[in-house]
Design a protein around this motif. Structure first.
Motif, PDB file in Angstrom:
ATOM      1  N   ILE A   1       0.834  -1.207   0.000  1.00  0.00           N
ATOM      2  CA  ILE A   1       0.000   0.000   0.000  1.00  0.00           C
ATOM      3  C   ILE A   1       0.868   1.256   0.000  1.00  0.00           C
ATOM      4  O   ILE A   1       0.608   2.205  -0.751  1.00  0.00           O
ATOM      5  CB  ILE A   1      -0.970  -0.015   1.209  1.00  0.00           C
ATOM      6  N   SER A   2       1.933   1.264   0.827  1.00  0.00           N
ATOM      7  CA  SER A   2       2.793   2.450   0.854  1.00  0.00           C
ATOM      8  C   SER A   2       3.576   2.603  -0.446  1.00  0.00           C
ATOM      9  O   SER A   2       3.803   3.721  -0.916  1.00  0.00           O
ATOM     10  CB  SER A   2       3.744   2.394   2.048  1.00  0.00           C
TER      11      SER A   2
ATOM     12  N   VAL B   1       2.513   1.609  -3.492  1.00  0.00           N
ATOM     13  CA  VAL B   1       1.550   2.100  -4.497  1.00  0.00           C
ATOM     14  C   VAL B   1       1.219   3.560  -4.232  1.00  0.00           C
ATOM     15  O   VAL B   1       1.131   4.366  -5.170  1.00  0.00           O
ATOM     16  CB  VAL B   1       0.276   1.217  -4.501  1.00  0.00           C
ATOM     17  N   ASN B   2       1.056   3.922  -2.967  1.00  0.00           N
ATOM     18  CA  ASN B   2       0.756   5.304  -2.614  1.00  0.00           C
ATOM     19  C   ASN B   2       1.897   6.230  -3.032  1.00  0.00           C
ATOM     20  O   ASN B   2       1.666   7.300  -3.604  1.00  0.00           O
ATOM     21  CB  ASN B   2       0.498   5.411  -1.109  1.00  0.00           C
ATOM     22  N   GLY B   3       3.135   5.832  -2.759  1.00  0.00           N
ATOM     23  CA  GLY B   3       4.288   6.634  -3.174  1.00  0.00           C
ATOM     24  C   GLY B   3       4.410   6.703  -4.682  1.00  0.00           C
ATOM     25  O   GLY B   3       4.753   7.752  -5.243  1.00  0.00           O
TER      26      GLY B   3
ATOM     27  N   MET C   1       1.926   6.493  -6.865  1.00  0.00           N
ATOM     28  CA  MET C   1       0.853   7.371  -7.377  1.00  0.00           C
ATOM     29  C   MET C   1       1.168   8.844  -7.103  1.00  0.00           C
ATOM     30  O   MET C   1       0.885   9.703  -7.943  1.00  0.00           O
ATOM     31  CB  MET C   1      -0.481   6.990  -6.744  1.00  0.00           C
ATOM     32  N   ASN C   2       1.760   9.124  -5.951  1.00  0.00           N
ATOM     33  CA  ASN C   2       2.154  10.505  -5.659  1.00  0.00           C
ATOM     34  C   ASN C   2       3.248  10.968  -6.604  1.00  0.00           C
ATOM     35  O   ASN C   2       3.262  12.142  -7.024  1.00  0.00           O
ATOM     36  CB  ASN C   2       2.640  10.641  -4.193  1.00  0.00           C
TER      37      ASN C   2
ATOM     38  N   ASN D   1       1.590  11.758  -9.954  1.00  0.00           N
ATOM     39  CA  ASN D   1       0.805  13.011  -9.893  1.00  0.00           C
ATOM     40  C   ASN D   1       1.672  14.238  -9.833  1.00  0.00           C
ATOM     41  O   ASN D   1       1.247  15.318 -10.257  1.00  0.00           O
ATOM     42  CB  ASN D   1      -0.132  12.968  -8.675  1.00  0.00           C
TER      43      ASN D   1
END
Length: 123
Positions: free
Chosen positions: A110-111, A113-115, A117-118, A121
């Motif tokens: 999760i971390s 994928v979150n990183g 995606m950030n 963006n």
């Protein structure tokens, strides 16, 4: 010989024992050290789980969970082969290790994928 002499007087032999004075106490079965260790490492991996944001403790929790899984599977084999105790501890260590390791992997994914995606963006 040991029990009776020629004059039919009973003489106690040094190889016999009286059931009234000596008793048989069965020895306790030994507990598997691997099962105890897997339980301890499984608990450590669960304790470090909420502290996984600190990278060192997350790594300790992840690897202690994996070692708990391996040791509990080895202790199952030892318990079957050598007839020692500790099956419940091995099961608890296995469950704790699986839960903590899977949650650590899930948190890492999760971390990541979150990183990722950030980073996309921000481009």
């Amino acid at each position: 010989m040991g029990g009776y002499s020629l004059d039919n007087n009973y003489k106690e032999s040094r190889y016999e024992f009286s059931p009234l004075t000596q008793s048989y106490v069965p020895s306790q079965a030994k507990t598997s050290g691997k099962a105890i260790t897997s339980l301890i490492l499984g608990i450590i991996s669960l304790i470090t789980l909420p502290l996984g944001g600190i990278i060192v403790l997350g790594i300790v929790g992840f690897f202690s969970g994996i070692v708990a899984i391996v040791l509990s599977s080895l202790s199952f084999k030892e318990i079957k082969r050598v007839q020692v105790r500790g099956r419940g501890m091995a099961i608890a260590g296995l469950v704790c290790g699986i839960v903590a390791t899977s949650v650590n992997v899930l948190a890492f994914v999760i971390s990541f994928v979150n990183g990722f995606m950030n980073a996309i963006n921000n481009v």
